[in-house]
Design an enzyme around this catalytic site. Sequence first.
Site, PDB file in Angstrom:
ATOM      1  N   LYS A 150      53.192  16.567 -33.618  1.00 50.65           N
ATOM      2  CA  LYS A 150      53.717  15.207 -33.492  1.00 50.65           C
ATOM      3  C   LYS A 150      53.652  14.516 -34.834  1.00 50.65           C
ATOM      4  O   LYS A 150      52.698  14.710 -35.593  1.00 50.65           O
ATOM      5  CB  LYS A 150      52.863  14.407 -32.498  1.00 50.65           C
ATOM      6  CG  LYS A 150      53.546  13.161 -31.992  1.00 50.65           C
ATOM      7  CD  LYS A 150      54.505  13.506 -30.875  1.00 50.65           C
ATOM      8  CE  LYS A 150      55.281  12.302 -30.391  1.00 50.65           C
ATOM      9  NZ  LYS A 150      56.158  12.674 -29.258  1.00 50.65           N
ATOM     10  N   GLY A 201      62.092   1.278 -15.535  1.00 50.67           N
ATOM     11  CA  GLY A 201      62.580   1.626 -16.870  1.00 50.67           C
ATOM     12  C   GLY A 201      63.886   2.384 -16.778  1.00 50.67           C
ATOM     13  O   GLY A 201      63.946   3.481 -16.221  1.00 50.67           O
ATOM     14  N   GLY A 240      66.077   3.218 -19.397  1.00 51.07           N
ATOM     15  CA  GLY A 240      66.558   3.609 -20.718  1.00 51.07           C
ATOM     16  C   GLY A 240      67.256   4.962 -20.628  1.00 51.07           C
ATOM     17  O   GLY A 240      67.891   5.282 -19.619  1.00 51.07           O
ATOM     18  N   VAL A 290      66.222   8.034 -20.216  1.00 50.48           N
ATOM     19  CA  VAL A 290      65.848   8.931 -19.122  1.00 50.48           C
ATOM     20  C   VAL A 290      66.020   8.261 -17.763  1.00 50.48           C
ATOM     21  O   VAL A 290      66.616   8.834 -16.836  1.00 50.48           O
ATOM     22  CB  VAL A 290      64.382   9.416 -19.269  1.00 50.48           C
ATOM     23  CG1 VAL A 290      64.037  10.389 -18.158  1.00 50.48           C
ATOM     24  CG2 VAL A 290      64.158  10.078 -20.625  1.00 50.48           C
TER      25      VAL A 290
END
Length: 392
Positions: free
Chosen positions: A83, A180, A182, A184
């Site tokens: 990451k 949510g 967005g 996805v």
Amino acid sequence: MLIQPEANPHWDEHEEVHFFEDAPSGLRAYIAIHSIGPLGISGGGTRMKAYPRDEDALTDALRLSRAMTHKMLLTGASSGGAKCVIIGDPAELKSERLLEALGRAINTLDGRFVAGADVGTTNDDLRSLARFTPYVERTPPTHDVGSEMTARGVLASMLAAAEQKLGSRDLAGVRVAVQGLGKVGASLSRLLHERGAELVLADVDTERAEALAKDLGAGTVPAADVLGEEADIFSPCALGDVIDDDTLERLRCRVVVGAANNPLARSALAETLHGRGILFVPDFVANIGGVLAGAYPSECTTEARRERLAERVVGSVAREVLERASARDITPLEAATQITAERARAAKQKSAGLPQRATRALMGRLWKQRWFARTVMSARTALSNRAVAASG
Ligand code: NAD
């Protein structure tokens, strides 16, 4: 600069952790490589966020890179997990100059880290970054296959959970509250709509919620209320830490499964959910679909192939986790942790062999060559472009 943050409780024997600083552009970033895969590389998203303290950014990088290793293991991908975390508000600090400095930083790792997008970075940023480093996933401009695959993976996990908890994989008439909307959440809502689910949608961006609800003939609730909405399934697709000791009491659902990373504020809450009869599918199982887009681009070239891939990989991992949890009367989180640990042990044993070590060393040398990395990444981009063309 290579650092050794052993004092951090999330250090967890990472292979390498680096800190990069570039004063002219303001870049300050950690790249944590938890594991390098059998082909000499690791992959993971690039998160850009303002953190109260540098230590918090390091912790985020360490936790998320370890989770990436789990996701790679569960999907059978040949990359290790890593990451990148850039410290700073993207709205204020992100610039071409900063991406150039990040590209130079990534180049010093000779291909051991391949960057993807994450919260705070976009596919456009990746295309800019690709001007400065070949070690980057370049996605096509018009369609985000990764997010679509994440949504397909959440759906496949939801089907496995519905089968166990609701007695059927048929989602027609099943009430799903999505938090949510967005990349996805919106994609998932469309897939659920196609299956006849009764949708309740919520987003802090109320215009976004209203527009999608109108499109799908769905209902909306205020973002603050969606968690307590009476529904068969609650799907957190916004942020992490949404279920804590207080909000858990408000849940009125039988299944929790979504895309958000770390939706539980504490892992122990998985036990509380289990005790209350709520089936929680761990995030690092439900949201692994996006990894498939990067790992198997040739299997993502049509919508039908993407659906099959998500079901074959994510659906079967979710079923394995839920069946083990049920058979051993443990939480799905415990079952998923056991399965990941077993796969990690098997992978470690396998990679200890001479041929595997030689392959990793050879591939490591090849990845160092920028022309090689550029050729491989261009081929992957070409396959993704085919996926876009196939999606219309
Ligand atoms: P996104 O930024 O595109 O969408 C997030 C949405 O959540 C936005 O519409 C935002 O307005 C909304 N939101 C924020 N706070 C909210 C709140 N309190 N209540 C309701 N809505 C809220 O992000 P995304 O790419 O769709 O990812 C969603 C989640 O899934 C993130 O936690 C991300 O880390 C995780 N995830 C995404 C992927 C992927 O492929 N994109 C892969 C794995 C995990």
